[in-house]
Write a protein that holds these residues in place. Structure first.
Motif, PDB file in Angstrom:
ATOM      1  N   UNK A 182       8.353 -16.884  -0.824  1.00 41.19           N
ATOM      2  CA  UNK A 182       6.930 -16.834  -0.485  1.00 41.19           C
ATOM      3  C   UNK A 182       6.099 -17.090  -1.741  1.00 41.19           C
ATOM      4  N   UNK A 183       5.946 -18.374  -2.093  1.00 42.70           N
ATOM      5  CA  UNK A 183       5.217 -18.728  -3.316  1.00 42.70           C
ATOM      6  C   UNK A 183       3.753 -18.308  -3.242  1.00 42.70           C
ATOM      7  N   UNK A 184       3.197 -18.256  -2.047  1.00 44.85           N
ATOM      8  CA  UNK A 184       1.783 -17.899  -1.918  1.00 44.85           C
ATOM      9  C   UNK A 184       1.524 -16.487  -2.416  1.00 44.85           C
ATOM     10  N   UNK A 185       2.416 -15.558  -2.076  1.00 46.95           N
ATOM     11  CA  UNK A 185       2.248 -14.167  -2.508  1.00 46.95           C
ATOM     12  C   UNK A 185       2.453 -14.035  -4.012  1.00 46.95           C
ATOM     13  N   UNK A 186       3.527 -14.613  -4.546  1.00 41.62           N
ATOM     14  CA  UNK A 186       3.822 -14.462  -5.968  1.00 41.62           C
ATOM     15  C   UNK A 186       2.776 -15.167  -6.832  1.00 41.62           C
ATOM     16  N   UNK A 187       2.211 -16.267  -6.330  1.00 40.73           N
ATOM     17  CA  UNK A 187       1.147 -16.939  -7.071  1.00 40.73           C
ATOM     18  C   UNK A 187      -0.137 -16.130  -7.051  1.00 40.73           C
ATOM     19  N   UNK A 188      -0.429 -15.504  -5.910  1.00 42.08           N
ATOM     20  CA  UNK A 188      -1.655 -14.716  -5.800  1.00 42.08           C
ATOM     21  C   UNK A 188      -1.592 -13.446  -6.645  1.00 42.08           C
ATOM     22  N   UNK A 189      -0.416 -12.833  -6.732  1.00 37.87           N
ATOM     23  CA  UNK A 189      -0.296 -11.582  -7.488  1.00 37.87           C
ATOM     24  C   UNK A 189      -0.396 -11.836  -8.989  1.00 37.87           C
ATOM     25  N   UNK A 191       1.818 -11.395 -11.311  1.00 30.94           N
ATOM     26  CA  UNK A 191       2.393 -10.268 -12.043  1.00 30.94           C
ATOM     27  C   UNK A 191       3.657 -10.766 -12.743  1.00 30.94           C
ATOM     28  N   UNK A 192       3.665 -10.743 -14.072  1.00 33.45           N
ATOM     29  CA  UNK A 192       4.801 -11.255 -14.827  1.00 33.45           C
ATOM     30  C   UNK A 192       6.078 -10.467 -14.536  1.00 33.45           C
ATOM     31  N   UNK A 193       5.956  -9.161 -14.411  1.00 35.52           N
ATOM     32  CA  UNK A 193       7.123  -8.329 -14.132  1.00 35.52           C
ATOM     33  C   UNK A 193       7.691  -8.636 -12.747  1.00 35.52           C
ATOM     34  N   UNK A 194       6.814  -8.878 -11.760  1.00 37.46           N
ATOM     35  CA  UNK A 194       7.267  -9.211 -10.414  1.00 37.46           C
ATOM     36  C   UNK A 194       7.986 -10.555 -10.399  1.00 37.46           C
ATOM     37  N   UNK A 195       7.448 -11.549 -11.112  1.00 30.68           N
ATOM     38  CA  UNK A 195       8.097 -12.862 -11.160  1.00 30.68           C
ATOM     39  C   UNK A 195       9.447 -12.778 -11.867  1.00 30.68           C
ATOM     40  N   UNK A 196       9.496 -11.989 -12.940  1.00 27.36           N
ATOM     41  CA  UNK A 196      10.768 -11.829 -13.645  1.00 27.36           C
ATOM     42  C   UNK A 196      11.792 -11.113 -12.761  1.00 27.36           C
ATOM     43  N   UNK A 197      11.322 -10.139 -11.999  1.00 30.23           N
ATOM     44  CA  UNK A 197      12.214  -9.426 -11.077  1.00 30.23           C
ATOM     45  C   UNK A 197      12.734 -10.363  -9.999  1.00 30.23           C
ATOM     46  N   UNK A 198      11.870 -11.242  -9.480  1.00 29.22           N
ATOM     47  CA  UNK A 198      12.287 -12.185  -8.438  1.00 29.22           C
ATOM     48  C   UNK A 198      13.357 -13.140  -8.969  1.00 29.22           C
ATOM     49  N   UNK A 199      13.159 -13.669 -10.174  1.00 28.05           N
ATOM     50  CA  UNK A 199      14.166 -14.559 -10.771  1.00 28.05           C
ATOM     51  C   UNK A 199      15.471 -13.819 -11.037  1.00 28.05           C
TER      52      UNK A 199
END
Length: 418
Positions: A182-189, A191-199
């Motif tokens: 869901x790129x829309x949610x991660x782009x809107x947030x 949050x560097x920590x959230x993106x790192x967690x997703x990866x």
């Protein structure tokens, strides 16, 4: 829970019979509808709302009821319970994350948005750990049940049950991958920590877990086919034995005729027969090619025999002893727990008997962190991460209460470590 001013008040509240029933249900099912909870308490809606006001229960959208996150974490940690995928409510967890994503976009208060993001991150971490632990346990249980179960039917049922767990794990992985796309949610947030967690989840949890499950599914299919084959052979042997015991084997079967024609024995090695080619075949082009091929092999074999008889130059022989390093991970772990360092620094400074390069020490660090995960604490904060040689490592420290060493560990000699 600010509603309770002392431990005595909290224990009295949790010791109530109704509260115990509610906690037991929510601990098993994680989330229950508000109406079902009211029906369980014979329509006592006021009592449920009082628990929500006290912080024992949480109801975000007035439709679902959950245990307070701190209370749930305490119960799981104290009882050392891990989510079993067999009883794991996949839809409820995934729907909970998706519901918080929708609430994030509907909420206008920034602080409330941050709370939703924090809960989503906690849930993603939890699901990643659930997947990894269940994949490891499932692989171990499949081999264990296949080797230890005496009854073929019991063995088959256990293997099939594990296959169903593997299917549920794959379903959970696919659902979690759908959320991470869901790129829309991660782009809107943003949050560097959230993106790192997703990866981290994609590459370190979901991808290896999917690969292991595919290999495990192939092993399970092979095990089941082997069990079915052995069962079929066993049934035939039992039928022959029963006829033999009743002295009816020769009467109702053609056993004598079969044995007269086939003299092979069960578990006997496969016989090999040499066939000599005919002279007409050797005179043909195919026979000539075969002769050349055999002659080349014979010539190659004779050259090997000649080389084997040559005198060896002693200067070319390395007479230095070769020291092989054998690592005792349990001993290293115990020494690390008794130290005051983090795991990475401890491994980098550990005095191995044999010279150990950075890559090998990194492997030892990862091995100990995975083998003794339950005894370690992993820090996900960016400022706690360690960097060396262009690589980033998580900070791993012993859990509180693990500082004491057992007597058996103290008897391990330093030579056992290397």
């Amino acid at each position: 829970m600010p509603a309770f001013q002392s431990v005595d008040q909290l224990l009295l509240e949790l010791g109530n019979n109704k509260v115990r029933r509610i906690i037991d249900m929510l601990f098993k099912h994680r989330e229950v509808s508000f109406d079902l909870m009211v029906d369980m308490l014979d329509g006592d809606e006021k009592f449920i709302r009082s628990l929500i006001a006290k912080g024992v229960l949480v109801s975000e959208d007035e439709d679902k009821v959950q245990l307070d996150e701190q209370l749930m974490s305490f119960l799981e940690g104290f009882m050392e319970i891990r989510d079993d995928i067999q009883n794991f409510e996949i839809d409820a967890r995934i729907k909970g994350i998706k519901r918080r994503i929708r609430l994030y976009f509907l909420e206008d208060d920034i602080s409330e948005k941050d709370k939703y993001v924090d809960k989503i991150k906690d849930e993603l971490k939890r699901l990643g750990k659930v997947i990894r632990r269940n994949v490891i346990d499932l692989s171990r249980l499949v081999m264990q049940d296949y080797k230890t179960a005496d009854n073929p039917e019991v063995r088959k049922l256990k293997i099939q049950n594990h296959n169903e767990k593997a299917d549920k794990l794959i379903e959970l992985i696919e659902a979690l991958e759908g959320i991470l796309k869901d790129d829309y949610f991660f782009t809107a947030v943003q949050d560097e920590q959230l993106n790192r967690l997703a990866n981290h989840l994609r590459h370190d949890y979901l991808k290896p877990a999917r690969t292991n499950l595919l290999e495990l599914s192939q092993e399970i299919v092979a095990f089941i086919n082997r069990i079915v084959y052995h069962q079929r052979i066993f049934k035939k042997l039992m039928k022959i034995k029963r006829l033999r015991d009743h002295y009816e084997l020769e009467k109702y079967t053609n056993i004598e005729e079969v044995l007269a024609q086939d003299r092979t024995l069960f578990m006997d090695t496969r016989p090999q027969f040499r066939t000599r080619p005919s002279l007409d075949h050797l005179r043909s082009d195919e026979g000539y090619d075969m002769i050349l091929k055999l002659a080349g092999k014979q010539q190659h074999r004779s050259q090997k025999l000649i080389k084997a008889g040559e005198v060896l130059d002693l200067d070319m022989i390395n007479t230095k002893p070769v020291i092989e390093q054998r690592i005792n991970y349990g001993s290293i772990k115990d020494k690390f727990i008794s130290s005051d360092k983090d795991l990475f620094s401890f491994i980098m400074d550990f005095p191995f008997k044999v010279e150990t390069p950075f890559e090998e020490r990194t492997k030892v660090f990862c091995k100990i962190a995975l083998l003794y995960e339950s005894e370690m604490e992993f820090s996900a904060e960016k400022e706690d991460r360690l960097q060396l040689n262009g690589k980033e490592f998580a900070k791993v420290t012993p859990k509180k209460g693990n500082k004491s060493k057992s007597k058996a560990t103290e008897l391990v000699m330093d030579s056992d470590v290397n």
